[in-house]
Design an enzyme around this catalytic site. Structure first.
Site, mmCIF file in Angstrom:
data_model
loop_
_atom_site.group_PDB
_atom_site.id
_atom_site.type_symbol
_atom_site.label_atom_id
_atom_site.label_comp_id
_atom_site.label_asym_id
_atom_site.label_seq_id
_atom_site.Cartn_x
_atom_site.Cartn_y
_atom_site.Cartn_z
ATOM 1 N N ASN A 255 1.032 -1.192 0.170
ATOM 2 C CA ASN A 255 -0.419 -0.060 -0.007
ATOM 3 C C ASN A 255 0.770 1.515 -0.024
ATOM 4 O O ASN A 255 0.119 2.306 0.042
ATOM 5 C CB ASN A 255 -1.296 0.111 0.925
ATOM 6 C CG ASN A 255 -2.127 -1.295 0.780
ATOM 7 O OD1 ASN A 255 -2.851 -1.701 0.071
ATOM 8 N ND2 ASN A 255 -2.029 -1.634 2.244
ATOM 9 N N ASP B 198 7.052 -5.005 -11.942
ATOM 10 C CA ASP B 198 6.255 -4.899 -11.020
ATOM 11 C C ASP B 198 6.212 -6.008 -9.812
ATOM 12 O O ASP B 198 6.650 -7.530 -10.830
ATOM 13 C CB ASP B 198 4.892 -4.976 -11.561
ATOM 14 C CG ASP B 198 3.861 -4.472 -10.343
ATOM 15 O OD1 ASP B 198 4.621 -3.462 -9.308
ATOM 16 O OD2 ASP B 198 2.907 -5.398 -10.174
ATOM 17 N N GLU B 199 6.095 -6.607 -8.562
ATOM 18 C CA GLU B 199 6.385 -7.325 -8.234
ATOM 19 C C GLU B 199 7.693 -7.812 -7.358
ATOM 20 O O GLU B 199 7.708 -9.117 -8.228
ATOM 21 C CB GLU B 199 5.100 -8.261 -8.013
ATOM 22 C CG GLU B 199 3.936 -7.073 -8.072
ATOM 23 C CD GLU B 199 3.688 -7.144 -6.075
ATOM 24 O OE1 GLU B 199 4.423 -8.150 -5.798
ATOM 25 O OE2 GLU B 199 2.611 -6.676 -6.307
ATOM 26 N N GLN C 39 10.554 -8.875 -6.306
ATOM 27 C CA GLN C 39 10.903 -9.325 -5.640
ATOM 28 C C GLN C 39 10.405 -10.705 -5.587
ATOM 29 O O GLN C 39 11.085 -11.783 -4.791
ATOM 30 C CB GLN C 39 9.804 -8.997 -4.182
ATOM 31 C CG GLN C 39 8.169 -9.613 -3.945
ATOM 32 C CD GLN C 39 7.965 -8.591 -4.300
ATOM 33 O OE1 GLN C 39 7.998 -7.461 -4.575
ATOM 34 N NE2 GLN C 39 6.342 -8.569 -3.978
ATOM 35 N N CYS D 45 1.936 3.258 8.817
ATOM 36 C CA CYS D 45 1.718 2.529 9.449
ATOM 37 C C CYS D 45 0.042 1.944 9.573
ATOM 38 O O CYS D 45 -0.304 2.741 9.822
ATOM 39 C CB CYS D 45 1.834 2.452 10.764
ATOM 40 S SG CYS D 45 1.858 0.539 12.333
ATOM 41 N N ILE E 243 6.211 -17.399 0.470
ATOM 42 C CA ILE E 243 5.368 -16.715 -0.631
ATOM 43 C C ILE E 243 3.802 -17.056 -1.024
ATOM 44 O O ILE E 243 4.003 -18.479 -0.202
ATOM 45 C CB ILE E 243 6.123 -16.851 -1.955
ATOM 46 C CG1 ILE E 243 7.384 -16.149 -2.289
ATOM 47 C CG2 ILE E 243 5.083 -16.732 -3.075
ATOM 48 C CD1 ILE E 243 8.033 -16.501 -3.547
ATOM 49 N N GLU E 244 3.373 -16.589 -0.712
ATOM 50 C CA GLU E 244 1.559 -16.812 -0.236
ATOM 51 C C GLU E 244 1.215 -15.609 -0.795
ATOM 52 O O GLU E 244 1.490 -14.389 0.157
ATOM 53 C CB GLU E 244 1.338 -16.897 0.957
ATOM 54 C CG GLU E 244 -0.660 -17.374 0.997
ATOM 55 C CD GLU E 244 -0.164 -17.919 2.187
ATOM 56 O OE1 GLU E 244 -2.096 -18.165 2.208
ATOM 57 O OE2 GLU E 244 0.151 -17.980 3.772
ATOM 58 N N CYS F 50 4.330 -0.419 11.500
ATOM 59 C CA CYS F 50 5.919 0.195 12.558
ATOM 60 C C CYS F 50 6.066 -1.671 13.502
ATOM 61 O O CYS F 50 5.651 -2.415 13.233
ATOM 62 C CB CYS F 50 5.480 1.077 12.734
ATOM 63 S SG CYS F 50 4.388 0.970 14.664
ATOM 64 N N HIS G 61 3.977 -2.253 16.339
ATOM 65 C CA HIS G 61 3.302 -3.331 16.142
ATOM 66 C C HIS G 61 2.953 -4.471 14.815
ATOM 67 O O HIS G 61 2.311 -5.663 15.753
ATOM 68 C CB HIS G 61 1.624 -2.385 14.478
ATOM 69 C CG HIS G 61 1.048 -0.496 15.747
ATOM 70 N ND1 HIS G 61 1.773 0.202 16.182
ATOM 71 C CD2 HIS G 61 0.926 -1.512 17.096
ATOM 72 C CE1 HIS G 61 1.120 0.989 16.988
ATOM 73 N NE2 HIS G 61 0.286 0.127 17.509
#
Length: 193
Positions: free
Chosen positions: A12, A83-84, A86, A141, A168-169, A180, A183
């Protein structure tokens, strides 16, 4: 001179919408852009880069056998957007570095830096190692009473925080929240979901 950029952020943080904005800006100037997305991420359909605000574009799916250098060499775009990142392999990142070095084409990679266990993904680790320039896209956060910078990804399953398991899911706000460090370790799950 072309560069290999890595723009990372938590979930996000607006990574995909920024990628789509860059693509739009190139195309509005009559320039050609090649977009890549991992085949594993089918949340918005196969070969789609989509933002949560509803904008999307078609992209070339990347699986383990995809040679990104050869794909780009065939079309010779003005810019490559990923994109993505990772979810890619280190060899894919090396192929993107070759695109920059041998084809003099800028490549901008977007993605997460760390997983919910606070460990690097293979693709993000490689992106850090191979990129010419690394930029953080920041967000706050997700806890409603917190304004700290989100630095961790919290995974919640069946109302319980998850800190170990398979790396990975693929999921979205139904499974993960950007939080943060405080949390991450002390989540108030009822207020995050």
């Amino acid at each position: 001179m072309a560069k290999l950029y890595y723009r990372f952020g938590q979930m996000n943080a607006s990574k995909s919408i920024q990628l789509l904005t860059v693509a739009h800006n190139y195309e509005e100037q009559g320039k050609k852009v090649t977009l890549f997305t991992p085949a594993i991420d089918t949340r918005f359909g196969h070969g789609k880069i989509a933002s949560r605000v509803g904008i999307q574009k078609d992209a070339i799916e990347v699986d383990d056998d995809t040679n990104l250098f050869e794909e780009v060499k065939q079309t010779l775009p003005d810019c490559v957007l990923v994109d993505e990142v990772q979810f890619l392999r280190e060899r894919h990142i090396q192929q993107l570095a070759k695109v920059v070095d041998e084809l003099n084409t800028p490549v901008i990679m977007y993605g997460l830096l760390k997983d919910y266990r606070n460990e690097f993904f293979e693709g993000s680790r490689a992106a850090v190692l191979w990129a010419d320039q690394i930029e953080e896209i920041k967000t706050i956060c997700a806890h409603p009473d917190c304004n700290r910078k989100a630095t961790m990804i919290l995974k919640i399953k069946d109302g319980v925080p998850v800190y170990s398991g398979e790396q990975i899911e693929v999921g979205g706000n139904d499974l993960y929240r950007s939080v943060c460090r405080r949390h991450y370790f002390h989540p108030d799950v009822t207020r995050l979901f």
